[in-house]
Design a protein around this motif. Structure first.
Motif, mmCIF file in Angstrom:
data_model
loop_
_atom_site.group_PDB
_atom_site.id
_atom_site.type_symbol
_atom_site.label_atom_id
_atom_site.label_comp_id
_atom_site.label_asym_id
_atom_site.label_seq_id
_atom_site.Cartn_x
_atom_site.Cartn_y
_atom_site.Cartn_z
ATOM 1 N N ARG A 47 0.830 -1.273 -0.042
ATOM 2 C CA ARG A 47 0.088 0.012 0.118
ATOM 3 C C ARG A 47 1.060 1.144 -0.194
ATOM 4 O O ARG A 47 0.535 2.158 -0.704
ATOM 5 C CB ARG A 47 -1.013 0.037 1.366
ATOM 6 C CG ARG A 47 -1.731 -1.108 1.230
ATOM 7 C CD ARG A 47 -2.866 -1.033 2.403
ATOM 8 N NE ARG A 47 -2.499 -0.437 3.678
ATOM 9 C CZ ARG A 47 -3.135 -0.025 4.728
ATOM 10 N NH1 ARG A 47 -4.337 -0.124 4.439
ATOM 11 N NH2 ARG A 47 -2.693 0.377 5.705
ATOM 12 N N TYR A 87 0.262 -2.771 14.520
ATOM 13 C CA TYR A 87 -1.179 -3.188 14.413
ATOM 14 C C TYR A 87 -1.429 -4.457 14.808
ATOM 15 O O TYR A 87 -2.528 -5.198 15.315
ATOM 16 C CB TYR A 87 -1.563 -2.736 12.939
ATOM 17 C CG TYR A 87 -2.950 -3.244 12.630
ATOM 18 C CD1 TYR A 87 -3.902 -1.969 12.797
ATOM 19 C CD2 TYR A 87 -3.666 -4.221 12.059
ATOM 20 C CE1 TYR A 87 -5.301 -2.120 12.436
ATOM 21 C CE2 TYR A 87 -4.892 -4.254 11.660
ATOM 22 C CZ TYR A 87 -5.785 -3.265 11.744
ATOM 23 O OH TYR A 87 -7.225 -3.261 11.604
ATOM 24 N N GLU A 124 -9.743 -8.101 5.081
ATOM 25 C CA GLU A 124 -10.790 -6.852 4.893
ATOM 26 C C GLU A 124 -9.620 -5.826 4.040
ATOM 27 O O GLU A 124 -9.912 -5.128 3.259
ATOM 28 C CB GLU A 124 -11.136 -6.339 5.913
ATOM 29 C CG GLU A 124 -11.971 -4.964 5.888
ATOM 30 C CD GLU A 124 -12.082 -4.247 7.232
ATOM 31 O OE1 GLU A 124 -13.352 -4.097 7.389
ATOM 32 O OE2 GLU A 124 -11.370 -4.156 8.101
ATOM 33 N N LYS A 125 -8.390 -5.642 4.832
ATOM 34 C CA LYS A 125 -7.472 -4.568 4.088
ATOM 35 C C LYS A 125 -6.916 -5.192 2.824
ATOM 36 O O LYS A 125 -6.786 -3.978 1.835
ATOM 37 C CB LYS A 125 -6.529 -4.363 5.290
ATOM 38 C CG LYS A 125 -6.736 -3.866 6.439
ATOM 39 C CD LYS A 125 -5.337 -3.442 7.360
ATOM 40 C CE LYS A 125 -6.194 -2.783 8.833
ATOM 41 N NZ LYS A 125 -7.004 -1.567 8.430
ATOM 42 N N SER A 142 -14.360 3.630 4.198
ATOM 43 C CA SER A 142 -14.326 2.344 3.765
ATOM 44 C C SER A 142 -15.773 1.905 3.277
ATOM 45 O O SER A 142 -16.591 2.230 3.840
ATOM 46 C CB SER A 142 -13.934 1.220 4.661
ATOM 47 O OG SER A 142 -14.117 -0.082 4.468
#
Length: 225
Positions: A47, A87, A124-125, A142
């Motif tokens: 990302r 995270y 999800e990410k 989102s």
């Protein structure tokens, strides 16, 4: 006694899995944890490489400050990898400890369940990244969350960022946690368990919503100045 860890098989059989967690060692579990962690780092790095979240650095490139731009991107990449680590550790170790305090279920047992949680967060990410990459741009909220719906009737940033944390994955996480953890709770305590699980998610959503509207970057800039 050793049991061979099968991620999806165990997910579909919560009673079986909670029984083997109590009774013996699980072979192959640590390998799965390491794999999920590495995938987190790779996803956050991808990302960052694509430029997600680095829009403010483009001005350096536009002003022909190429050296400063590349240094900033490098530092940003390091920050992304560190954030992936934080995270993962928060959800795998931190939330596990909170659940341990709230339920008295052994810490090591809950960690086995939290691996499912971090895996669903990773999925999800990854979905968000793939969609944004295909579209060529990102959105502030989102599309898997309640924020787009809330945006139709709410304009308060704090509430919108809070709703942005309540996603389809949040619901899946609560369901998975309850299905497994309830096996270790007395029948009378299971209603309270679901309240605790939802409460943790709401608290984290509210906290992130609050942090999201604070001018943290300005504070850091003033502190460094």
């Amino acid at each position: 006694m050793f049991y061979h860890y099968k991620f999806w098989h165990s997910l579909k059989n919560p009673t079986y899995f909670t029984n083997i967690v109590e009774e013996g060692e699980i072979a192959g579990y640590k390998k799965r944890v390491f794999t999920v962690f590495i995938l987190f780092v790779l996803l956050f790095a991808a990302r960052e490489f694509w430029g997600m979240g680095t829009e403010n650095l483009t001005s350096l490139f536009a002003m022909d400050l190429q050296n400063e731009y590349y240094v900033a991107r490098l530092l940003s990449m390091v920050g992304a990898i560190l954030w992936a680590t934080v995270y993962f550790c928060f959800h795998y170790y931190g939330v596990t400890y909170i659940l341990h305090l709230l339920t008295d279920i052994p810490y090591t047992w809950i960690k086995k369940i939290q691996l499912y949680v971090v895996t669903f967060l990773l999925i999800e990410k990854a979905i968000l990244f793939v969609v944004f990459y295909a579209a060529g741009y990102t959105t502030l909220f989102s599309f898997l969350s309640l924020a787009p719906l809330a945006l139709q009737v709410i304009e308060t940033d704090f509430l919108l960022f809070t709703f942005n944390q309540i996603t389809i994955t949040t619901i899946v996480i609560v369901i998975v946690q309850y299905l497994f953890l309830s096996k270790w709770e007395e029948a009378a305590s299971r209603k309270l368990l679901i309240v605790k699980l939802i409460g943790i998610q709401l608290f984290m959503a509210l906290f992130i919503g609050m942090i999201s509207v604070l001018p943290i970057k300005e504070w850091i800039a003033r502190g460094l100045g």
